[in-house]
Design a protein around this motif. Structure first.
Motif, PDB file in Angstrom:
ATOM      1  N   ASP A   1     -35.149   1.396  40.047  1.00 49.45           N
ATOM      2  CA  ASP A   1     -35.453   2.760  39.153  1.00 49.45           C
ATOM      3  C   ASP A   1     -34.338   3.113  38.563  1.00 49.45           C
ATOM      4  N   ARG A   2     -33.033   2.560  38.523  1.00 50.32           N
ATOM      5  CA  ARG A   2     -32.108   3.177  37.876  1.00 50.32           C
ATOM      6  C   ARG A   2     -31.971   2.544  36.408  1.00 50.32           C
ATOM      7  N   VAL A   3     -33.004   2.819  35.742  1.00 54.86           N
ATOM      8  CA  VAL A   3     -33.076   2.213  34.512  1.00 54.86           C
ATOM      9  C   VAL A   3     -33.053   3.591  33.618  1.00 54.86           C
ATOM     10  N   PHE A   4     -32.126   4.010  32.863  1.00 51.14           N
ATOM     11  CA  PHE A   4     -32.105   5.260  32.229  1.00 51.14           C
ATOM     12  C   PHE A   4     -32.319   5.232  30.966  1.00 51.14           C
ATOM     13  N   THR A   5     -33.150   6.194  30.300  1.00 45.54           N
ATOM     14  CA  THR A   5     -33.627   6.283  29.165  1.00 45.54           C
ATOM     15  C   THR A   5     -32.549   6.674  28.088  1.00 45.54           C
ATOM     16  N   PRO A   6     -32.278   5.792  27.050  1.00 43.66           N
ATOM     17  CA  PRO A   6     -31.148   5.998  26.023  1.00 43.66           C
ATOM     18  C   PRO A   6     -31.600   7.407  25.571  1.00 43.66           C
ATOM     19  N   ARG A   7     -30.330   8.249  25.220  1.00 44.52           N
ATOM     20  CA  ARG A   7     -30.330   9.629  24.669  1.00 44.52           C
ATOM     21  C   ARG A   7     -31.135   9.776  23.610  1.00 44.52           C
TER      22      ARG A   7
ATOM     23  N   GLY B   1     -34.387  11.967  23.030  1.00 42.35           N
ATOM     24  CA  GLY B   1     -34.314  13.086  22.005  1.00 42.35           C
ATOM     25  C   GLY B   1     -35.628  12.959  20.918  1.00 42.35           C
ATOM     26  N   ARG B   2     -35.895  11.663  20.494  1.00 39.72           N
ATOM     27  CA  ARG B   2     -37.082  11.469  19.585  1.00 39.72           C
ATOM     28  C   ARG B   2     -38.466  11.831  20.291  1.00 39.72           C
ATOM     29  N   ILE B   3     -38.521  11.608  21.664  1.00 40.54           N
ATOM     30  CA  ILE B   3     -39.917  11.948  22.444  1.00 40.54           C
ATOM     31  C   ILE B   3     -39.887  13.432  22.351  1.00 40.54           C
ATOM     32  N   VAL B   4     -38.874  13.970  22.877  1.00 49.82           N
ATOM     33  CA  VAL B   4     -38.807  15.539  23.015  1.00 49.82           C
ATOM     34  C   VAL B   4     -39.291  16.048  21.631  1.00 49.82           C
ATOM     35  N   ARG B   5     -38.479  15.723  20.407  1.00 49.96           N
ATOM     36  CA  ARG B   5     -38.979  16.381  19.137  1.00 49.96           C
ATOM     37  C   ARG B   5     -40.406  16.024  18.485  1.00 49.96           C
ATOM     38  N   ARG B   6     -40.979  14.675  19.248  1.00 49.75           N
ATOM     39  CA  ARG B   6     -42.196  14.679  18.899  1.00 49.75           C
ATOM     40  C   ARG B   6     -43.228  15.699  19.459  1.00 49.75           C
ATOM     41  N   PHE B   7     -43.006  16.213  20.715  1.00 47.38           N
ATOM     42  CA  PHE B   7     -43.912  17.314  21.284  1.00 47.38           C
ATOM     43  C   PHE B   7     -43.125  18.747  21.027  1.00 47.38           C
TER      44      PHE B   7
ATOM     45  N   ALA C   1     -30.748  12.631  29.749  1.00 45.32           N
ATOM     46  CA  ALA C   1     -31.226  12.076  28.578  1.00 45.32           C
ATOM     47  C   ALA C   1     -32.350  13.194  27.888  1.00 45.32           C
ATOM     48  N   PHE C   2     -33.455  13.312  28.588  1.00 44.17           N
ATOM     49  CA  PHE C   2     -34.412  14.430  28.280  1.00 44.17           C
ATOM     50  C   PHE C   2     -33.932  15.785  28.220  1.00 44.17           C
ATOM     51  N   PHE C   3     -33.486  16.293  29.450  1.00 47.04           N
ATOM     52  CA  PHE C   3     -32.966  17.468  29.770  1.00 47.04           C
ATOM     53  C   PHE C   3     -32.210  18.247  28.634  1.00 47.04           C
ATOM     54  N   ASP C   4     -31.058  17.269  28.356  1.00 46.94           N
ATOM     55  CA  ASP C   4     -30.127  17.825  27.337  1.00 46.94           C
ATOM     56  C   ASP C   4     -30.822  17.994  25.993  1.00 46.94           C
ATOM     57  N   HIS C   5     -31.929  17.481  25.657  1.00 42.83           N
ATOM     58  CA  HIS C   5     -32.784  17.705  24.356  1.00 42.83           C
ATOM     59  C   HIS C   5     -33.620  18.655  24.474  1.00 42.83           C
ATOM     60  N   PHE C   6     -33.972  19.468  25.781  1.00 38.13           N
ATOM     61  CA  PHE C   6     -34.981  20.570  25.776  1.00 38.13           C
ATOM     62  C   PHE C   6     -34.576  21.657  24.983  1.00 38.13           C
ATOM     63  N   PRO C   7     -35.440  22.268  23.822  1.00 36.15           N
ATOM     64  CA  PRO C   7     -35.310  23.231  23.122  1.00 36.15           C
ATOM     65  C   PRO C   7     -34.511  24.524  23.829  1.00 36.15           C
ATOM     66  N   ALA C   8     -33.481  25.127  23.488  1.00 35.01           N
ATOM     67  CA  ALA C   8     -32.843  26.285  23.947  1.00 35.01           C
ATOM     68  C   ALA C   8     -33.807  27.267  24.302  1.00 35.01           C
ATOM     69  N   HIS C   9     -34.875  27.512  23.444  1.00 33.95           N
ATOM     70  CA  HIS C   9     -35.988  28.697  23.603  1.00 33.95           C
ATOM     71  C   HIS C   9     -36.690  28.588  25.035  1.00 33.95           C
ATOM     72  N   LEU C  10     -36.785  27.305  25.769  1.00 35.16           N
ATOM     73  CA  LEU C  10     -37.383  27.218  26.901  1.00 35.16           C
ATOM     74  C   LEU C  10     -36.724  27.573  28.135  1.00 35.16           C
ATOM     75  N   ASP C  11     -37.417  27.932  29.068  1.00 31.54           N
ATOM     76  CA  ASP C  11     -36.906  28.191  30.534  1.00 31.54           C
ATOM     77  C   ASP C  11     -36.859  26.709  31.121  1.00 31.54           C
ATOM     78  N   ARG C  12     -35.474  26.321  30.976  1.00 29.41           N
ATOM     79  CA  ARG C  12     -35.237  24.605  31.471  1.00 29.41           C
ATOM     80  C   ARG C  12     -34.758  24.644  32.691  1.00 29.41           C
ATOM     81  N   HIS C  13     -35.425  23.573  33.537  1.00 26.75           N
ATOM     82  CA  HIS C  13     -35.102  23.267  34.709  1.00 26.75           C
ATOM     83  C   HIS C  13     -34.980  21.815  35.096  1.00 26.75           C
ATOM     84  N   TRP C  14     -34.407  21.359  36.264  1.00 29.76           N
ATOM     85  CA  TRP C  14     -34.301  19.773  36.571  1.00 29.76           C
ATOM     86  C   TRP C  14     -34.259  19.824  37.990  1.00 29.76           C
ATOM     87  N   CYS C  15     -34.767  18.696  38.254  1.00 32.66           N
ATOM     88  CA  CYS C  15     -34.275  17.950  39.711  1.00 32.66           C
ATOM     89  C   CYS C  15     -33.796  16.674  39.405  1.00 32.66           C
TER      90      CYS C  15
END
Length: 162
Positions: free
Chosen positions: A11-17, A21-27, A44-58
């Motif tokens: 499972d330790r296959v990390f998504t390239p940043r 970012g391209r996936i987050v921008r698509r949505f 990789a995903f979390f750091d690209h989430f737009p600032a206007h969102l209420d952002r959380h992570w696990c």
């Protein structure tokens, strides 16, 4: 005919940043409210989430187990650990109205997963085909960012990230 389970170490296959970012921008035009990355990894995903969102992570490695998360969110977006995909999918369908998982397209199409998605009231809205990152093992399977939306009954649309 039943594929073997993935080892957790696989499972330790990390998504390239840049790909995340391209996936987050698509949505981006659809994103509103709260968003959760249930398998943050290196962000990789979390750091690209737009600032206007209420952002959380696990992140299990940091003591935040997604399967213990109870708060509802509007969006979940991540590259889930494949050894725990069944559990991650089931829990995501309970706590979010929109789920975007980056995974091999074939991982979506088991009869059990399709039945689970439908019984939870979700539909497949977009299958965003993405190129396999060069750093990932070449399995021969197509990768996709798959958007599941609660209440969606329209057709699934195939798109290319390019």
């Amino acid at each position: 005919m039943v594929p073997g389970a993935n080892e957790a170490a696989a499972d330790r296959v990390f998504t390239p940043r840049d790909l995340a970012g391209r996936i987050v921008r698509r949505f981006d035009r659809h994103l509103q409210g709260s968003i959760l990355d249930p398998a943050r990894g290196e962000g990789a995903f979390f750091d690209h989430f737009p600032a206007h969102l209420d952002r959380h992570w696990c992140e299990l490695d940091e003591g935040r187990d997604f399967l213990a998360w109870t708060r509802e969110v509007d969006w979940i977006m991540t590259n889930p650990p494949f050894s725990r995909l069944r559990d991650f999918l089931s829990h995501s369908l309970q706590v979010s109205r929109n789920v975007v998982f980056l995974m091999p397209l074939s991982h979506l199409t088991t009869s059990h997963r399709i039945a689970k998605i439908r019984s939870a009231g979700f539909g497949v809205r977009v299958i965003l085909l993405v190129p396999r990152p060069a750093s990932w093992p070449n399995s021969g399977f197509q990768f996709a960012a798959i958007w599941l939306q609660k209440g969606w009954s329209g057709p699934a649309r195939f798109e290319d990230l390019g």
